[in-house]
Design an enzyme around this catalytic site. Sequence first.
Site, short mmCIF file in Angstrom:
data_model
loop_
_atom_site.label_atom_id
_atom_site.label_comp_id
_atom_site.label_asym_id
_atom_site.label_seq_id
_atom_site.Cartn_x
_atom_site.Cartn_y
_atom_site.Cartn_z
N HIS A 1 -18.56 -5.75 -31.60
CA HIS A 1 -18.28 -6.07 -32.82
C HIS A 1 -18.36 -7.52 -33.33
CE1 HIS A 1 -15.23 -4.81 -36.13
NE2 HIS A 1 -16.06 -5.59 -36.70
N HIS B 1 -20.20 -10.12 -36.36
CA HIS B 1 -20.87 -10.43 -37.76
C HIS B 1 -21.54 -11.71 -37.48
CE1 HIS B 1 -18.46 -7.15 -39.72
NE2 HIS B 1 -17.31 -7.64 -38.90
N ARG C 1 -24.03 -12.40 -39.44
CA ARG C 1 -24.73 -13.00 -40.89
C ARG C 1 -26.24 -13.40 -40.90
NH1 ARG C 1 -20.02 -11.23 -42.43
NH2 ARG C 1 -18.27 -12.69 -41.99
N LYS D 1 -22.00 2.56 -38.14
CA LYS D 1 -20.77 1.85 -38.89
C LYS D 1 -20.27 2.52 -40.01
CE LYS D 1 -17.24 -1.08 -39.04
NZ LYS D 1 -17.23 -2.47 -38.90
N HIS E 1 -14.25 1.48 -39.62
CA HIS E 1 -13.20 0.38 -40.04
C HIS E 1 -12.26 1.30 -40.99
CE1 HIS E 1 -11.78 -3.43 -42.17
NE2 HIS E 1 -11.07 -2.65 -42.71
N HIS F 1 -10.93 -2.58 -34.13
CA HIS F 1 -9.84 -3.23 -34.31
C HIS F 1 -8.55 -2.44 -34.75
CE1 HIS F 1 -11.17 -2.89 -38.52
NE2 HIS F 1 -12.12 -3.74 -38.60
N ASP G 1 -14.74 -8.98 -33.42
CA ASP G 1 -14.63 -9.36 -34.79
C ASP G 1 -14.96 -10.65 -35.22
OD1 ASP G 1 -14.92 -8.32 -37.23
OD2 ASP G 1 -13.06 -7.68 -37.55
N HIS H 1 -17.26 -17.42 -41.79
CA HIS H 1 -17.31 -17.78 -43.10
C HIS H 1 -17.20 -19.33 -43.30
CE1 HIS H 1 -16.56 -13.81 -44.58
NE2 HIS H 1 -15.64 -13.84 -43.63
N GLY I 1 -11.52 -13.11 -42.46
CA GLY I 1 -12.25 -13.13 -41.19
C GLY I 1 -12.23 -14.29 -40.65
O1 DOR Z 1 -11.89 -9.81 -41.94
C1 DOR Z 1 -12.77 -9.06 -41.92
N1 DOR Z 1 -13.90 -9.90 -42.11
N2 DOR Z 1 -12.78 -7.71 -41.86
C2 DOR Z 1 -13.82 -6.98 -41.91
O2 DOR Z 1 -13.86 -5.80 -41.86
C3 DOR Z 1 -15.31 -7.67 -42.24
C4 DOR Z 1 -15.28 -9.05 -41.87
C5 DOR Z 1 -16.38 -9.97 -42.46
O3 DOR Z 1 -17.65 -9.61 -42.32
O4 DOR Z 1 -16.30 -11.02 -42.73
ZN ZN Z 2 -15.67 -6.51 -38.31
ZN ZN Z 3 -13.63 -4.06 -39.85
#
Ligand code: DOR
Ligand code: ZN
Ligand code: ZN
Length: 429
Positions: free
Chosen positions: A53, A55, A57, A141, A176, A229, A302, A306, A321
């Site tokens: 899991h 991300h 980007r 997903k 999710h 999660h 996860d 950002h 996140g």
């Molecule tokens: O907190 C989160 N951030 N939960 C998510 O489901 C997506 C993730 C994100 O992509 O930033």
């Molecule tokens: Zn996620």
């Molecule tokens: Zn999620």
Amino acid sequence: MKTLLFNCQTELGIRNILIKDDQISYIGLGKSEYDEKIDCHGFTLFPGMIDTHVHVRDLEMTYKETWETATRAAIAGGITTIMDMPNTKPATIDLEGLRAKRLAALQALVNYCFHLGATENNLTDIEKILRKQPADVAGIKVYLSSSSSNEVVRNPKILEKIFLIAYKYDKPVLVHTEQQSILDKWFSHTSEKSIKFHSLIRNREAAIEGTKLVLDLADKVGSKLYLCHVSTQEEIELIKTAKKQNENVFCEVTPHHLFLNENIIPEVGNIGKVNPPLSKKIDNKALFKELLNGTIDTIGTDHAPHLKKEKEQSYLNAPSGFPGLETALPILFTKLREVISQDETLHIISTLFSKNPADIFKIEKRGEIKTGNYADLVLFDPNKKWKIKSQNFQSKAKYSPFEGMEVQGKVVMCFVNGIKYENQGDTKL
Ligand code: DOR
Ligand code: ZN
Ligand code: ZN
């Protein structure tokens, strides 16, 4: 090229491991020829972690993270395979999106595969991709609510169709589970919109009800269900019961839902904003208990980078996140060692963070220290004490809700397909 890792503490006991090119070619106590010998005395050798899991980007969000920075972060954290989530820009919901992602991922320093996103109107695209059986698609997903601008599946009939496609092509459906209608209800009921009330606004009821819904659907359809999660006691209890009758139910937990709760929010503010939210101490306890009991199948970070600047905006504007690739392994090791032996700790981490992810998502020749497997290995100093300092992260997201935490255990060296990466100083590569 032959590299001998001499005197490693492994799950099997002390062993010498020979890496020949990209594979593990010998495990034993004997001697063998080598070009390079690394003395591993006092160090633990893990199979490379497989993170289900992440991300990453990149694409139109390179300012948050790229495949290069994310995979450098992965190596610093002992993670040698990552599975990337589809909520990118463009989203990985059709061939075009998948093509763009494949191109971006060429920068990766670790192994990778992709989860395809299901929406209310891309079922033909998903089938088209799966029919060609691309080896790089790990799972499908589904978001039952919006979280970081995802496409949401609200319609139960479409959800069932997604499960049917997953069954047909033998891919796990990752969910999710927070349900949008329940989030909407709590949002309008909560008058003060502030980070203090994040776990009330994104109420636990949403994930609990979503979990019930997809457990029923998985039972009906027979597809593999992977619950992302898990964050509450109620969910893990539902899952525990469901697993007794359905061997195709799997669940993931994150380090933050295991070890952090809403009590840190006054101190960290929006840094701790995540979906599903950090919950309560009783949830930490229940999740940790079920991790030790074997109910939880995998650890997923996860990792959701950002910009720090974005996180400093007002509650409603701040994205949810935070990064997790560089902190998961040392935190898990530290917390497990507080309650169980080093051998048991090694076993649990190797199983939940490497073997099970490989089995569930059918990653071949990885997930175990085994002759003939790819040489994805993590040399780990189990005694090194250090403090988490996000300024040293490889990730572009230089903040963490675990900031300042004292941990024991550090990645010293990582092999990805036999290629060596050494960590220097504080998670610097
Ligand atoms: O907190 C989160 N951030 N939960 C998510 O489901 C997506 C993730 C994100 O992509 O930033
Ligand atoms: Zn996620
Ligand atoms: Zn999620």
